[in-house]
Motif scaffolding. Structure first.
Motif, short mmCIF file in Angstrom:
data_model
loop_
_atom_site.label_atom_id
_atom_site.label_comp_id
_atom_site.label_asym_id
_atom_site.label_seq_id
_atom_site.Cartn_x
_atom_site.Cartn_y
_atom_site.Cartn_z
N LYS A 61 32.33 -21.86 -32.93
CA LYS A 61 32.78 -22.92 -33.84
C LYS A 61 32.66 -24.29 -33.19
N PHE A 62 33.02 -24.37 -31.90
CA PHE A 62 32.90 -25.64 -31.19
C PHE A 62 31.46 -26.12 -31.18
N ILE A 63 30.53 -25.24 -30.83
CA ILE A 63 29.12 -25.65 -30.75
C ILE A 63 28.61 -26.06 -32.12
N LYS A 110 31.14 -36.31 -29.66
CA LYS A 110 30.01 -37.20 -29.36
C LYS A 110 29.45 -36.95 -27.97
N SER A 111 30.33 -36.82 -26.98
CA SER A 111 29.87 -36.61 -25.61
C SER A 111 29.19 -35.25 -25.47
N ALA A 112 29.72 -34.23 -26.14
CA ALA A 112 29.12 -32.89 -26.07
C ALA A 112 27.78 -32.85 -26.79
N ASN A 113 27.66 -33.58 -27.90
CA ASN A 113 26.40 -33.62 -28.63
C ASN A 113 25.31 -34.24 -27.77
N LEU A 114 25.61 -35.35 -27.13
CA LEU A 114 24.64 -36.01 -26.26
C LEU A 114 24.30 -35.12 -25.07
N ILE A 169 25.41 -18.92 -31.65
CA ILE A 169 25.51 -19.89 -30.55
C ILE A 169 24.12 -20.28 -30.07
N ILE A 170 23.28 -19.29 -29.85
CA ILE A 170 21.91 -19.55 -29.39
C ILE A 170 21.15 -20.38 -30.42
N SER A 171 21.30 -20.01 -31.68
CA SER A 171 20.61 -20.73 -32.76
C SER A 171 21.05 -22.18 -32.84
#
Length: 315
Positions: A61-63, A110-114, A169-171
């Protein structure tokens, strides 16, 4: 006489970890231990921006939220015991101020996306297959935030459910970063509050599900759990609670990970940084002595030498 069974490990030659690597670490508290090692040796790492996440569906869910660039609002948080909480994150994110929590949640996205867009490796550690579902909404939560257990139903994820979660998750990861290398591992920390048999069932489901998918392109499995259970089959490698690995156990698994995943040219650089880190912690008898001033000057020279090669490193 051989007094220890050894887990066979194969040196990974495809996309090994070096000081140009950019990594994202997600998952259980064991990822925090390994993350601390990466921090000590000054690698480029983002670690658990939403705090510790224990089970596969919470990480999935986080990803998904990161990839879809979710914006958290008042509808995603709640007030309990004089603090604001969110069911999608660890309690370490909770705050007495609503705006602070929302800011931290959206900054984390935002930081995780980057980081994921630019990551060379994503290392994911699953801790348990047991999940809690909030009865009022029927949603699986990442953390119960000390809300009475009667408000949740406890379930064991099946192998198929975990496998589906891992595939998602991989996708999600490859949708924003097709070349990312994903390393799954299972925490050796036993969740004995679930029960001894129940913990074994949980770990077995995680292992079975991951080994089904770990043959995918750029997806690998590192046997942290197996190393702890087989090579370190002794309570001297556990902390006082007899559940968590102690520093010796963590160091042993870390060295196995280095030997498997790190490039050969990276090891000498790590040794240089270790010397600097230990020197920084040195406490002199006389700060004003000529000998100590020479020591500091030599230390600054070593720092500059590393920083000239790797400008992102700060001591």
């Amino acid at each position: 006489m051989n007094l220890q069974t050894q887990i066979p490990l194969q040196k990974q030659l495809k996309n090994p970890i070096n000081y140009q690597s950019k990594m994202v670490l997600l998952g259980s508290c064991f990822s925090e231990n390994i993350g601390a090692k990466f921090d000590f040796y000054k690698f480029q790492v983002l670690q658990n921006p939403f705090g510790i996440l224990f089970h596969p569906t919470a990480i999935e869910k986080f990803i998904y939220q990161v990839v879809s660039e979710k914006v958290f609002t008042d509808n995603d948080i709640f007030f309990k015991n004089e603090r604001w909480h969110c069911f999608d994150v660890h309690s370490s994110m909770s705050s007495s101020n609503k705006e602070t929590l929302l800011y931290n949640l959206n900054s984390g996205i935002k930081s995780a996306n980057l980081a994921l867009k630019n990551a060379s490796h994503c290392i994911i550690t699953f801790g348990t297959a047991w999940i809690y579902r909030f009865s009022e909404t029927d949603e699986i939560v990442a953390n119960c935030h000390k809300i009475p257990q009667k408000k949740f139903t406890k379930e064991l994820l099946s192998v198929n459910q975990i496998s589906e979660s891992v595939q998602n998750i991989i996708s999600f990861l490859t949708s924003i970063n097709p070349e990312i290398t994903v390393i799954f591992t299972i925490s050796p920390v036993r969740h004995l509050k679930d029960g001894f048999v129940e913990n074994s069932q949980s770990k077995a489901h995680l292992i079975a599900a991951i080994n089904v998918i770990s043959k995918d392109k750029n997806v690998f499995y590192f046997p942290s759990f197996e190393i702890m259970m087989d090579e370190l089959r002794d309570y001297r490698f556990y902390g006082e609670d007899m559940i968590h690995p102690n520093q010796i156990g963590i160091q042993y698994i870390w060295e196995k990970f280095i030997n498997t995943w790190f490039s050969e040219e990276t090891i000498p650089i790590m040794h240089e940084i270790e010397v600097i880190q230990k020197a920084i912690l040195h406490k002199p008898f006389n700060e004003n002595s000529e000998k100590h001033q020479a020591f500091l000057e030599n230390l600054e020279g070593k720092k500059r030498k590393i920083q000239e090669r790797f400008p992102f490193i700060y001591f």
